[in-house]
Design an enzyme around this catalytic site. Structure first.
Site, PDB file in Angstrom:
ATOM      1  N   HIS A 139      -0.400 -10.368  -4.356  1.00  0.00           N
ATOM      2  CA  HIS A 139       0.469 -10.047  -5.492  1.00  0.00           C
ATOM      3  C   HIS A 139       0.671 -11.283  -6.348  1.00  0.00           C
ATOM      4  CE1 HIS A 139       2.881 -11.097  -1.962  1.00  0.00           C
ATOM      5  NE2 HIS A 139       3.739 -11.666  -2.772  1.00  0.00           N
ATOM      6  N   HIS A 198      -6.346  -2.659  -1.029  1.00  0.00           N
ATOM      7  CA  HIS A 198      -5.708  -3.702  -0.223  1.00  0.00           C
ATOM      8  C   HIS A 198      -6.571  -4.962  -0.170  1.00  0.00           C
ATOM      9  CE1 HIS A 198      -3.047  -5.432   2.825  1.00  0.00           C
ATOM     10  NE2 HIS A 198      -4.171  -6.026   3.220  1.00  0.00           N
ATOM     11  N   CYS A 230       0.849  -1.207   0.000  1.00  0.00           N
ATOM     12  CA  CYS A 230       0.000   0.000   0.000  1.00  0.00           C
ATOM     13  C   CYS A 230       0.876   1.245   0.000  1.00  0.00           C
ATOM     14  CB  CYS A 230      -0.958  -0.005   1.185  1.00  0.00           C
ATOM     15  SG  CYS A 230      -2.413  -1.067   0.934  1.00  0.00           S
ATOM     16  N   GLY A 282       4.015 -19.702   1.514  1.00  0.00           N
ATOM     17  CA  GLY A 282       5.241 -18.901   1.502  1.00  0.00           C
ATOM     18  C   GLY A 282       5.005 -17.425   1.251  1.00  0.00           C
TER      19      GLY A 282
HETATM   20  P1  5GP Z   1       5.896 -13.372  -1.396  1.00  0.00           P
HETATM   21  O1  5GP Z   1       6.998 -14.167  -0.742  1.00  0.00           O
HETATM   22  O2  5GP Z   1       5.048 -12.658  -0.384  1.00  0.00           O
HETATM   23  O3  5GP Z   1       5.098 -14.168  -2.389  1.00  0.00           O
HETATM   24  O4  5GP Z   1       6.636 -12.295  -2.284  1.00  0.00           O
HETATM   25  C1  5GP Z   1       7.002 -11.038  -1.824  1.00  0.00           C
HETATM   26  C2  5GP Z   1       7.936 -10.463  -2.855  1.00  0.00           C
HETATM   27  O5  5GP Z   1       8.050  -9.072  -2.620  1.00  0.00           O
HETATM   28  C3  5GP Z   1       9.352 -11.051  -2.800  1.00  0.00           C
HETATM   29  O6  5GP Z   1       9.676 -11.630  -4.062  1.00  0.00           O
HETATM   30  C4  5GP Z   1      10.230  -9.849  -2.466  1.00  0.00           C
HETATM   31  O7  5GP Z   1      11.475  -9.863  -3.151  1.00  0.00           O
HETATM   32  C5  5GP Z   1       9.363  -8.675  -2.888  1.00  0.00           C
HETATM   33  N1  5GP Z   1       9.571  -7.470  -2.126  1.00  0.00           N
HETATM   34  C6  5GP Z   1       9.630  -7.355  -0.767  1.00  0.00           C
HETATM   35  N2  5GP Z   1       9.800  -6.077  -0.398  1.00  0.00           N
HETATM   36  C7  5GP Z   1       9.858  -5.350  -1.554  1.00  0.00           C
HETATM   37  C8  5GP Z   1      10.025  -3.943  -1.818  1.00  0.00           C
HETATM   38  O8  5GP Z   1      10.148  -3.110  -0.931  1.00  0.00           O
HETATM   39  N3  5GP Z   1      10.033  -3.575  -3.130  1.00  0.00           N
HETATM   40  C9  5GP Z   1       9.901  -4.477  -4.148  1.00  0.00           C
HETATM   41  N4  5GP Z   1       9.931  -3.990  -5.397  1.00  0.00           N
HETATM   42  N5  5GP Z   1       9.726  -5.799  -3.931  1.00  0.00           N
HETATM   43  C10 5GP Z   1       9.715  -6.228  -2.648  1.00  0.00           C
HETATM   44 ZN    ZN Z   2      -1.803  -3.285   1.265  1.00  0.00          ZN
END
Ligand code: 5GP
Ligand code: ZN
Length: 118
Positions: free
Chosen positions: A95, A44, A5, A88
């Site tokens: 996303h 969100h 967000c 995970g």
């Molecule tokens: P999840 O593990 O929740 O499926 O994926 C989260 C993703 O967000 C990860 O691939 C991580 O690299 C990415 N990520 C985490 N923090 C940030 C950020 O501040 N900026 C960007 N561009 N990606 C982020």
């Molecule tokens: Zn959010």
């Protein structure tokens, strides 16, 4: 307010690749492939558990636009959404990972024997 967000509100910088009224796409900060983009709704939503069919319909078109813009639509790509603890999921704002630009391995499953996972 959650991390993504804050990215939507531009309180945290990100490398935006595509955007419309309802969705935002930006490069993952820790890419797992030559192309690794995150596509998110601007409202969100915690995870896929709470995604409505209407929002999924819009997301489908949005992700297709991303793959055309990054020229991975023909070569192939992968779309993943991690859900909750076992899935995970680390960021609690829905996303979709859009991964491409190289032949992708079958990730975390490549060395797992499903018989041992039950
Ligand atoms: P999840 O593990 O929740 O499926 O994926 C989260 C993703 O967000 C990860 O691939 C991580 O690299 C990415 N990520 C985490 N923090 C940030 C950020 O501040 N900026 C960007 N561009 N990606 C982020
Ligand atoms: Zn959010």
């Amino acid at each position: 307010m959650c991390l993504f967000c804050k990215i939507i509100k531009k309180e945290i910088p990100s490398n935006i690749i595509h955007e419309d009224e309802n969705y935002l796409a930006f490069h993952d900060i820790n890419p797992k492939a030559p192309v690794h983009i995150l596509a998110i709704p601007k409202v969100h939503v915690d995870s896929f558990n709470d995604l409505t069919p209407d929002m999924m319909a819009g997301m489908t078109t949005f992700i297709q636009e991303i793959t055309q813009k990054t020229h991975i639509d023909k070569s192939g790509y992968r779309v993943i959404t991690n859900i909750g603890e076992n899935g995970g999921q680390e960021v609690g704002h829905l996303h979709f990972h859009v991964l491409g630009g190289a032949k992708l391995k079958w990730g975390h499953f490549s060395d797992a024997d499903p018989k041992n996972l039950i």
